[in-house]
Design a protein around this motif. Structure first.
Motif, short mmCIF file in Angstrom:
data_model
loop_
_atom_site.label_atom_id
_atom_site.label_comp_id
_atom_site.label_asym_id
_atom_site.label_seq_id
_atom_site.Cartn_x
_atom_site.Cartn_y
_atom_site.Cartn_z
N PHE A 148 0.84 -1.20 0.00
CA PHE A 148 0.00 0.00 0.00
C PHE A 148 0.88 1.25 0.00
CE2 PHE A 148 -2.38 -3.36 2.18
CZ PHE A 148 -3.52 -3.40 1.40
N GLN A 149 0.32 2.35 -0.45
CA GLN A 149 1.04 3.62 -0.40
C GLN A 149 1.45 3.93 1.04
OE1 GLN A 149 1.87 5.31 -3.14
NE2 GLN A 149 0.75 3.90 -4.47
N TYR A 150 2.59 4.60 1.19
CA TYR A 150 3.09 4.89 2.53
C TYR A 150 2.10 5.74 3.33
CZ TYR A 150 7.64 3.37 0.70
OH TYR A 150 8.66 2.65 0.15
N ASN A 151 1.80 5.30 4.55
CA ASN A 151 0.99 6.08 5.46
C ASN A 151 1.95 6.92 6.32
OD1 ASN A 151 -0.56 7.03 7.68
ND2 ASN A 151 -2.06 5.39 7.37
N PHE A 152 2.22 8.13 5.87
CA PHE A 152 3.25 8.93 6.53
C PHE A 152 2.87 9.36 7.94
CE2 PHE A 152 4.82 9.28 2.16
CZ PHE A 152 6.17 9.07 2.38
N LYS A 153 1.59 9.49 8.22
CA LYS A 153 1.18 9.83 9.58
C LYS A 153 1.59 8.73 10.55
CE LYS A 153 -2.71 12.93 8.55
NZ LYS A 153 -2.39 13.07 7.12
N GLN A 154 1.35 7.48 10.16
CA GLN A 154 1.73 6.36 11.02
C GLN A 154 3.26 6.24 11.11
OE1 GLN A 154 -0.18 2.79 9.63
NE2 GLN A 154 -2.23 3.45 10.28
N LEU A 155 3.93 6.41 9.97
CA LEU A 155 5.39 6.28 9.97
C LEU A 155 6.04 7.36 10.82
CD1 LEU A 155 6.02 5.40 6.21
CD2 LEU A 155 6.11 3.86 8.18
N ILE A 156 5.49 8.57 10.79
CA ILE A 156 6.04 9.66 11.61
C ILE A 156 5.80 9.38 13.09
CG2 ILE A 156 5.72 12.10 12.22
CD1 ILE A 156 5.25 12.58 9.17
N GLN A 157 4.67 8.75 13.42
CA GLN A 157 4.44 8.36 14.82
C GLN A 157 5.50 7.38 15.28
OE1 GLN A 157 0.40 6.88 14.97
NE2 GLN A 157 -0.42 8.87 15.60
N SER A 158 5.89 6.47 14.39
CA SER A 158 6.92 5.48 14.73
C SER A 158 8.31 6.10 14.78
CB SER A 158 6.90 4.34 13.72
OG SER A 158 5.68 3.63 13.77
N TYR A 159 8.56 7.06 13.88
CA TYR A 159 9.89 7.70 13.80
C TYR A 159 9.71 9.18 13.53
CZ TYR A 159 14.77 8.47 12.41
OH TYR A 159 16.06 8.93 12.33
N PRO A 160 9.56 10.00 14.59
CA PRO A 160 9.25 11.43 14.43
C PRO A 160 10.23 12.20 13.56
CG PRO A 160 8.90 10.75 16.71
CD PRO A 160 9.55 9.59 16.01
N ALA A 161 11.49 11.76 13.48
CA ALA A 161 12.49 12.47 12.69
C ALA A 161 12.16 12.47 11.20
CB ALA A 161 13.88 11.87 12.91
N LEU A 162 11.28 11.58 10.77
CA LEU A 162 10.88 11.53 9.37
C LEU A 162 10.09 12.77 8.97
CD1 LEU A 162 10.55 9.97 6.64
CD2 LEU A 162 8.54 8.86 7.67
N LYS A 163 9.42 13.38 9.92
CA LYS A 163 8.49 14.48 9.63
C LYS A 163 9.12 15.60 8.82
CE LYS A 163 5.15 17.57 11.85
NZ LYS A 163 4.53 17.99 13.15
N SER A 164 10.36 15.94 9.12
CA SER A 164 11.00 17.08 8.45
C SER A 164 11.25 16.82 6.97
CB SER A 164 12.31 17.43 9.15
OG SER A 164 13.24 16.35 9.06
N PHE A 165 11.17 15.55 6.55
CA PHE A 165 11.43 15.21 5.14
C PHE A 165 10.15 15.05 4.33
CE2 PHE A 165 15.10 13.52 7.51
CZ PHE A 165 16.13 14.17 6.85
N VAL A 166 9.00 15.05 4.99
CA VAL A 166 7.74 14.78 4.30
C VAL A 166 7.12 16.08 3.79
CG1 VAL A 166 5.40 13.85 4.54
CG2 VAL A 166 7.33 12.70 5.66
N LYS A 167 6.86 16.13 2.50
CA LYS A 167 6.27 17.31 1.86
C LYS A 167 5.16 16.85 0.92
CE LYS A 167 9.87 19.56 3.54
NZ LYS A 167 9.77 20.41 4.76
#
Length: 328
Positions: free
Chosen positions: A23-42
């Protein structure tokens, strides 16, 4: 409770039905697991959340998030400029390997620590053993000619409790050997796997990387910065993919009873003819080709065995019968 359609990512084309990344990446869930990802998501040009896949730091952050969220791997890192692999495609190889074993076991996938795989070129990232250990509880030996890669993979294993008793790394000290010096006398593996070097030279590898990066981004890129990283041994070798695989096949024939299924990825369709010719030359008993696809990228697994039907049955009875009862 009815799920909001917006929270149900669309399914990607071509990935294995058991692949959790289909499935397409669920970035909300992934950011919950690894908050440092947030700064790269646009938001991308389609107004969907994504990352810049031409940015090595973004790709690495995404991998960390995926490994935490899907595989419980809290401690994972790789040295600078080493291969940072796209995890969905790596997971596909593992799941198709499981199907291959199951096809020789009454369509029941053998799981558990009694099943052992050999990852030729485990790399600094240790991705294949991580996924195989989590999904099927298999044991692994990972080999590599690069001491830095071996030390990195070993550190990943030591840093995660779930990996410590199931994965061993071995340095291949001979650049001319693939199995010799890694497989111990009398040792048996239910499968071997390999993602061979793709290119035949450093110049070819750099050219391919530039093409990939320019396809990913709008800006014209002239400097070969690798978004997925990669050392020379990971990206190219003399003879390229076909040369490496043909050497692997020839050397596998010297250890015909140590491995049930020898397997390798083959990215270039044009290489298949020479590979099949070599398999015929060494008198492989059975050869299977499994097609894989991830979006527009098409690859395949080529598998071969030297065991006849009776030897296969004896292997299955000796090593797999006790693990037939599983969730698959």
């Amino acid at each position: 409770m009815t799920q909001n359609p917006k929270d149900s990512p669309a399914e990607k084309e071509g990935l294995h039905p058991r692949n959790p990344h289909r499935f397409q990446y669920n970035f909300k869930q992934l950011i919950q697991s690894y908050p440092a990802l947030k700064s790269f998501v646009k938001l991308n040009k389609y107004n969907n959340e994504s990352i810049d896949f031409a940015d090595p730091s973004a790709v690495k952050a995404l991998n960390k998030a995926l490994l935490i969220h899907f595989y419980g791997i809290a401690n994972w890192d790789i040295p600078k400029n080493y291969l940072c692999p796209p995890i969905p495609g790596r997971a596909d190889y593992i799941h198709y390997l499981a199907d291959l074993l199951g096809s020789c076991n009454g369509n029941v996938i053998p799981t558990g620590k009694n099943i052992q795989g050999l990852d030729i070129g485990v790399g600094a990232n240790c991705i294949y053993p991580i996924i195989g250990a989590y999904e099927y509880n298999w044991r692994f030996v990972g080999s590599d000619i690069d001491l830095v890669a071996i030390n990195s993979a070993t550190q990943i294993i030591k840093s995660n409790d779930s990996l410590r008793n199931g994965i061993e790394c071995r340095l291949q000290t001979s650049r001319s050997d693939i199995f010799k010096g890694v497989i111990k006398p009398g040792e048996q593996f239910d499968f071997s796997m390999c993602n061979p070097p793709f290119h035949a030279s450093l110049a070819e590898a750099q050219k391919g990387t530039l093409r990939k990066l320019n396809n990913l981004g709008a800006k014209k890129i002239t400097k070969p910065v690798l978004n997925f990283g990669g050392q020379n041994a990971e990206l190219w070798c003399e003879g390229g993919e076909e040369g490496f695989v043909r050497k692997m096949i020839e050397q596998s024939a010297l250890m015909p009873t140590n491995v049930f299924w020898f397997t390798t990825l083959v990215s270039k369709k044009d290489n298949l003819a020479g590979i099949y010719k070599t398999l015929k030359k060494v008198k492989a008993v059975a050869v299977k080709t499994v097609d894989m696809a991830q979006g527009q990228k098409v690859s395949r697994i080529v598998a071969w065995t030297f065991l006849n039907k009776t030897e296969q049955k004896n292997w299955q009875r000796k090593r797999w019968m006790e693990v037939r009862n599983n969730k698959y």
